[in-house]
Every structure is written in structure tokens, then in C-alpha cells.
Design a protein around this motif. Sequence first.
Motif, PDB file in Angstrom:
ATOM      1  N   ALA A  68       0.861  -1.185   0.000  1.00 40.25           N
ATOM      2  CA  ALA A  68       0.000   0.000   0.000  1.00 40.25           C
ATOM      3  C   ALA A  68       0.897   1.236   0.000  1.00 40.25           C
ATOM      4  CB  ALA A  68      -0.906   0.001   1.227  1.00 40.25           C
ATOM      5  N   ALA A  69       0.278   2.408  -0.130  1.00 42.63           N
ATOM      6  CA  ALA A  69       1.023   3.664  -0.169  1.00 42.63           C
ATOM      7  C   ALA A  69       1.824   3.868   1.117  1.00 42.63           C
ATOM      8  CB  ALA A  69       0.074   4.832  -0.393  1.00 42.63           C
ATOM      9  N   VAL A  70       1.291   3.413   2.229  1.00 44.08           N
ATOM     10  CA  VAL A  70       1.975   3.549   3.511  1.00 44.08           C
ATOM     11  C   VAL A  70       3.296   2.779   3.493  1.00 44.08           C
ATOM     12  CG1 VAL A  70       1.767   3.044   5.978  1.00 44.08           C
ATOM     13  CG2 VAL A  70      -0.200   3.849   4.719  1.00 44.08           C
ATOM     14  N   ASP A  71       3.323   1.645   2.802  1.00 38.41           N
ATOM     15  CA  ASP A  71       4.536   0.845   2.728  1.00 38.41           C
ATOM     16  C   ASP A  71       5.645   1.576   1.959  1.00 38.41           C
ATOM     17  OD1 ASP A  71       3.305  -1.292   4.100  1.00 38.41           O
ATOM     18  OD2 ASP A  71       2.380  -1.962   2.228  1.00 38.41           O
ATOM     19  N   VAL A  72       5.295   2.255   0.878  1.00 37.56           N
ATOM     20  CA  VAL A  72       6.278   3.008   0.105  1.00 37.56           C
ATOM     21  C   VAL A  72       6.816   4.156   0.948  1.00 37.56           C
ATOM     22  CG1 VAL A  72       6.653   4.399  -1.968  1.00 37.56           C
ATOM     23  CG2 VAL A  72       5.220   2.360  -2.079  1.00 37.56           C
ATOM     24  N   TYR A  73       5.926   4.853   1.649  1.00 32.73           N
ATOM     25  CA  TYR A  73       6.353   5.962   2.509  1.00 32.73           C
ATOM     26  C   TYR A  73       7.268   5.459   3.621  1.00 32.73           C
ATOM     27  CZ  TYR A  73       6.103  10.138   5.435  1.00 32.73           C
ATOM     28  OH  TYR A  73       6.423  11.239   6.178  1.00 32.73           O
ATOM     29  N   SER A  74       6.944   4.336   4.235  1.00 27.50           N
ATOM     30  CA  SER A  74       7.786   3.814   5.316  1.00 27.50           C
ATOM     31  C   SER A  74       9.140   3.354   4.777  1.00 27.50           C
ATOM     32  CB  SER A  74       7.082   2.684   6.060  1.00 27.50           C
ATOM     33  OG  SER A  74       6.907   1.575   5.207  1.00 27.50           O
ATOM     34  N   ASP A  75       9.190   2.817   3.554  1.00 28.63           N
ATOM     35  CA  ASP A  75      10.475   2.474   2.941  1.00 28.63           C
ATOM     36  C   ASP A  75      11.325   3.725   2.731  1.00 28.63           C
ATOM     37  OD1 ASP A  75       9.821  -0.178   2.910  1.00 28.63           O
ATOM     38  OD2 ASP A  75       9.348  -0.259   0.759  1.00 28.63           O
ATOM     39  N   TRP A  76      10.685   4.828   2.354  1.00 28.28           N
ATOM     40  CA  TRP A  76      11.393   6.104   2.161  1.00 28.28           C
ATOM     41  C   TRP A  76      11.959   6.600   3.490  1.00 28.28           C
ATOM     42  CZ3 TRP A  76       9.065  11.507   2.209  1.00 28.28           C
ATOM     43  CH2 TRP A  76       9.974  12.459   1.738  1.00 28.28           C
ATOM     44  N   VAL A  77      11.160   6.532   4.534  1.00 25.47           N
ATOM     45  CA  VAL A  77      11.618   6.951   5.863  1.00 25.47           C
ATOM     46  C   VAL A  77      12.807   6.092   6.293  1.00 25.47           C
ATOM     47  CG1 VAL A  77      10.990   7.090   8.303  1.00 25.47           C
ATOM     48  CG2 VAL A  77       9.392   7.871   6.558  1.00 25.47           C
ATOM     49  N   ASP A  78      12.728   4.779   6.075  1.00 22.25           N
ATOM     50  CA  ASP A  78      13.828   3.886   6.433  1.00 22.25           C
ATOM     51  C   ASP A  78      15.088   4.204   5.639  1.00 22.25           C
ATOM     52  OD1 ASP A  78      12.113   2.651   8.199  1.00 22.25           O
ATOM     53  OD2 ASP A  78      11.667   0.963   6.871  1.00 22.25           O
ATOM     54  N   ALA A  79      14.928   4.502   4.338  1.00 19.20           N
ATOM     55  CA  ALA A  79      16.081   4.837   3.502  1.00 19.20           C
ATOM     56  C   ALA A  79      16.729   6.139   3.968  1.00 19.20           C
ATOM     57  CB  ALA A  79      15.664   4.937   2.041  1.00 19.20           C
ATOM     58  N   CYS A  80      15.915   7.121   4.334  1.00 18.56           N
ATOM     59  CA  CYS A  80      16.452   8.392   4.834  1.00 18.56           C
ATOM     60  C   CYS A  80      17.191   8.187   6.150  1.00 18.56           C
ATOM     61  CB  CYS A  80      15.337   9.415   5.015  1.00 18.56           C
ATOM     62  SG  CYS A  80      14.638   9.987   3.472  1.00 18.56           S
ATOM     63  N   ASP A  81      16.649   7.356   7.033  1.00 15.74           N
ATOM     64  CA  ASP A  81      17.315   7.067   8.302  1.00 15.74           C
ATOM     65  C   ASP A  81      18.646   6.353   8.064  1.00 15.74           C
ATOM     66  OD1 ASP A  81      15.316   8.245   9.750  1.00 15.74           O
ATOM     67  OD2 ASP A  81      14.301   6.362  10.251  1.00 15.74           O
ATOM     68  N   ALA A  82      18.670   5.432   7.091  1.00 13.17           N
ATOM     69  CA  ALA A  82      19.905   4.704   6.793  1.00 13.17           C
ATOM     70  C   ALA A  82      20.973   5.649   6.270  1.00 13.17           C
ATOM     71  CB  ALA A  82      19.627   3.606   5.777  1.00 13.17           C
TER      72      ALA A  82
END
Length: 142
Positions: free
Chosen positions: A66-80
Amino acid sequence: MGKRKKAAKKPQGPRKNEPLPTVFPCLFCNHEKSVSVKLDKKAGVGALSCKVCNQQFQCAINYLSAAVDVYSDWVDACDAVAKEDVEEGAGGEYAPSRPAAGRPGGGRARDDDEDLEDLIDDEGEDAGGYRGNGVVADDEDY
């Protein structure tokens, strides 16, 4: 003498779930409802983009995403990326992912005659942070 019978309650139908959001706040410019997510399930790609700062991100999705999954992947990538920058030598100091106001030199305007060498400290020390573009989407088209 017995107890009075209580009136039977009618069975309630199934509750309707609220749809998941497809618009989110941006991590870079902090504008509310500026990041929109688009899912291409046939191609297996989820893409998000900010309307204000034009930040973009793409990731692989599956049929359950879902759209929430893409957003959470983005947040994880930014944190990394932020964690990687801290480990590379920021020394625990605050290292912003973008210069202030999106301009080189920490938010101050440059004159045309001012060279890039003037922006670099003559002492040879790190001027306080990462000056990259943040998380950049892949260049490949799907």
C-alpha cells in the motif's frame, strides 16, 4: 420469581474500514500533505514525490503493498543515509541532509564573483555536515 428477560440486541454489520492515506508530510521540507504516492502494481514499482521540494523516491512493491509501505520504505532509507553519514565522520554533530533554504553555502545567497573556494574553510576542517542531495530516486525508468 425469575429475572426479567433483557431485550435482544440486533447484530451489527461489519465495520467499514477507513481507507489508508496516500498523501503524507515531507521529511525534507516539512510540508503537510505534500508527498503523494503512486503505485504501479503491474510493473511492481511504488513512487512518491513531494509537490513542494520535488524530492522523489522509488521502491519495489508487491501485490499486498500500500502507499503507507512506500512511505515507510522512504523513511527507512532516509534514516539509513543519515546513520551512514554520522558513522563516516560527523563526530556525533548534527549533520543536515540539505543546506538551509536549498541554497549552497547554508542558506546565504552567493554573488556571481564569489568562487567555490571562498565557501570552503581555509583551516581544512569539515564545515559541519553533509551537503548532498538527500535520498535520490533511481534513474532507471520502469
